[in-house]
Design an enzyme around this catalytic site. Structure first.
Site, PDB file in Angstrom:
ATOM      1  N   ASP A  62       3.915  -4.553   3.442  1.00 50.74           N
ATOM      2  CA  ASP A  62       5.389  -4.905   3.626  1.00 50.74           C
ATOM      3  C   ASP A  62       5.526  -6.414   4.109  1.00 50.74           C
ATOM      4  OD1 ASP A  62       4.397  -4.557   6.318  1.00 50.74           O
ATOM      5  OD2 ASP A  62       5.988  -3.013   6.861  1.00 50.74           O
TER       6      ASP A  62
ATOM      7  N   HIS B 165       0.820  -1.157   0.038  1.00 51.43           N
ATOM      8  CA  HIS B 165      -0.028  -0.086  -0.094  1.00 51.43           C
ATOM      9  C   HIS B 165       0.734   1.336   0.179  1.00 51.43           C
ATOM     10  CE1 HIS B 165       1.055   0.765   4.200  1.00 51.43           C
ATOM     11  NE2 HIS B 165       0.615  -0.650   4.601  1.00 51.43           N
TER      12      HIS B 165
END
Length: 490
Positions: free
Chosen positions: A389, A107
């Site tokens: 992540d 994101h």
């Protein structure tokens, strides 16, 4: 307060310096002979870089600090929009045809997930407006298109999430305008390469030719929509369907894996011991805790680097109280520890075991989709996984990319499938991380040129790696995912 203003000015000066570089920094790999050399894609600038240089990846130690610089690394992590990016996506010998693309993204820029106790929340506006930087030419059209998507058919619970950010004061974890712009840029870049140049999708593309998945966070859904809008402007809402992934590992029905959890526990223990042995880090936490007048343990639990990175990326001064100010020196110590943790993580190999088991389900799904395309099926020609992540990092490690930087905001990892027009039954893969071709750094294709005259990495190499070699790397004699997950004895 004076020191804090000085810190902000230094940050701004350093930011301008970095953005003035005409390079798109993405990924560093340590070379066995020259560990100071990194592979960096060269980008064009107004000052004039030749088109020949623009499309190559070259070792250039002059582009990075001679020693590890936590501020430099933090700026790379921020991924601030502004420098025109040139990438290596879509590059192949002329007799190869692109047949499918699989994109994993982190994101975009977000508001912190944690707040530093007894400090004022960062005043960052999450509305999307044209008169605020960073800006993208499609921003207003994106907002307009999102406002028409209230009846979109997404898998539950995604239908209950907002399609774009709209809070004047960001909520915790909310995607910012910077994050939206990052992915509008990603989408437009991929559109120019995959649609305009390679015609991956026909103009009358069908819903089944897209495969879209996201976790249940608004920031991942909105990032996916921003990239999709940049890729397919004014797309037909009736053709777009996002599937929900409950796990950040995108492991679907294969999430139960006891051995993976054991690896994770060992890795977390390693992280704890490294922090415990870092006296400078502990003194820094103690100073910061004194400034905000809370116990050191409470400050550590608040993960202050998360808030500080947000302030840093948005060029906002660090918090001050009557007891003093959190400074750039504090920030540097914590960021340096993060970098050292990454380095030790790769050396100790505990994380590799977690990564191999954590990434296997999604990599297995990806290679299965590639095989279906190679057989002639037309579904899922463009696949997008909008993730975190903690999704991308295990995939990178599992592929053997130990030199890869930790996924920055709006990072993208792309798998391309190519067909040889001269030998239509033969297919090859390319893997790119933030625009850099990393195919021949992967464990399954790093020695390809020594064994084969073919210019591209065969799909069979990736298939063999997913179906067999990942389990060999884990040891223990397991031959499939279930056996590996349930193997006795760590």
């Amino acid at each position: 307060m004076v020191e804090n203003k000085t810190t902000a000015r230094l940050c701004r000066t350093f930011l301008v310096w970095c953005l003035s570089l005409s390079l798109s920094f993405s990924l560093s790999f340590a070379d066995a002979v020259h560990p100071e050399v990194h592979l960096i894609p060269v980008s064009t600038t107004k000052n004039g870089v030749t088109s020949k240089n623009r499309k190559r990846i070259m070792p250039d130690p002059a582009t990075e600090p001679p020693v590890m610089d936590p501020v430099y690394e933090a700026l790379l992590y921020c991924n601030i929009p502004g420098v025109a990016e040139r990438s290596m996506e879509g590059h192949a010998p002329h007799h190869f045809k692109l047949v499918s693309v699989h994109v994993f993204i982190r994101h975009g820029d977000r508001y912190p997930l944690y707040a530093i106790p007894k400090t004022k929340r960062p005043e960052i506006d999450c509305t999307l407006v044209a008169n605020r930087k960073p800006y993208h030419s499609k921003l207003e059209a994106f907002v307009s298109h999102m406002s028409k998507g209230s009846g979109a058919s997404f898998e539950s619970p995604l239908h209950s999430l907002p399609l774009y950010s709209s809070h004047q004061l960001c909520e915790m974890g909310e995607l910012t305008q910077t994050g939206v712009v990052q992915h509008l840029q990603n989408g437009q870049l991929l559109r120019d390469i995959y649609l305009k140049k390679h015609k991956l999708l026909p103009s009358d593309w069908a819903a089944e030719q897209l495969h879209l998945e996201t976790t249940g966070k608004s920031r991942t859904l909105q990032s996916g929509l921003a990239l999709l809008y940049g890729f397919l402007p004014d797309f037909d809402w009736k053709k777009v369907y996002f599937r929900h992934q409950p796990s950040a590992l995108f492991c679907s029905g294969n999430c139960y894996c006891p051995l993976r959890n054991q690896y994770l526990e060992k890795e977390q223990r390693r992280q704890y011991l490294l922090r415990l042995n870092n006296r400078q880090l502990e003194r820094t936490y103690e100073e910061m805790a004194r400034i905000v007048d809370i116990p050191t343990k409470q400050l550590r639990a608040a993960n202050p680097i998360d808030s500080l990175l947000c302030l840093f990326c948005h060029n906002v001064s660090f918090p001050c109280t009557k007891n003093g100010c959190i400074t750039m020196d504090h920030f540097k110590v914590i960021k340096t520890h993060q970098i050292e943790d990454e380095r030790e993580r790769q050396e100790k190999k505990l994380y590799l075991g977690y990564a191999l088991l954590g990434a296997h389900p999604i990599l297995n799904q990806t290679v299965s989709r590639m095989q279906h395309t190679a057989e002639g099926r037309k579904e899922g020609l463009f696949t997008l996984y909008s993730a975190h992540d903690v999704t991308l990092a295990p995939i990178l490690s599992a592929l053997g990319l130990t030199g890869a930087r930790f996924p920055r905001f709006a990072a993208r990892l792309v798998f391309e499938l190519w067909q040889d027009r001269e030998k239509p039954r033969e297919h090859s893969v390319r893997i790119l991380y933030d625009g850099v071709d990393i195919t021949f750094h992967t464990s399954f294709c790093q020695d390809h040129h020594r064994r084969s005259p073919k210019p591209m990495c065969p799909l069979e190499n990736l298939v063999r790696f997913i179906k067999k070699d990942m389990f060999v790397a884990l040891g223990g004699g397991s031959t499939n995912y279930y056996e590996a997950c349930h193997r006795e004895g760590f």
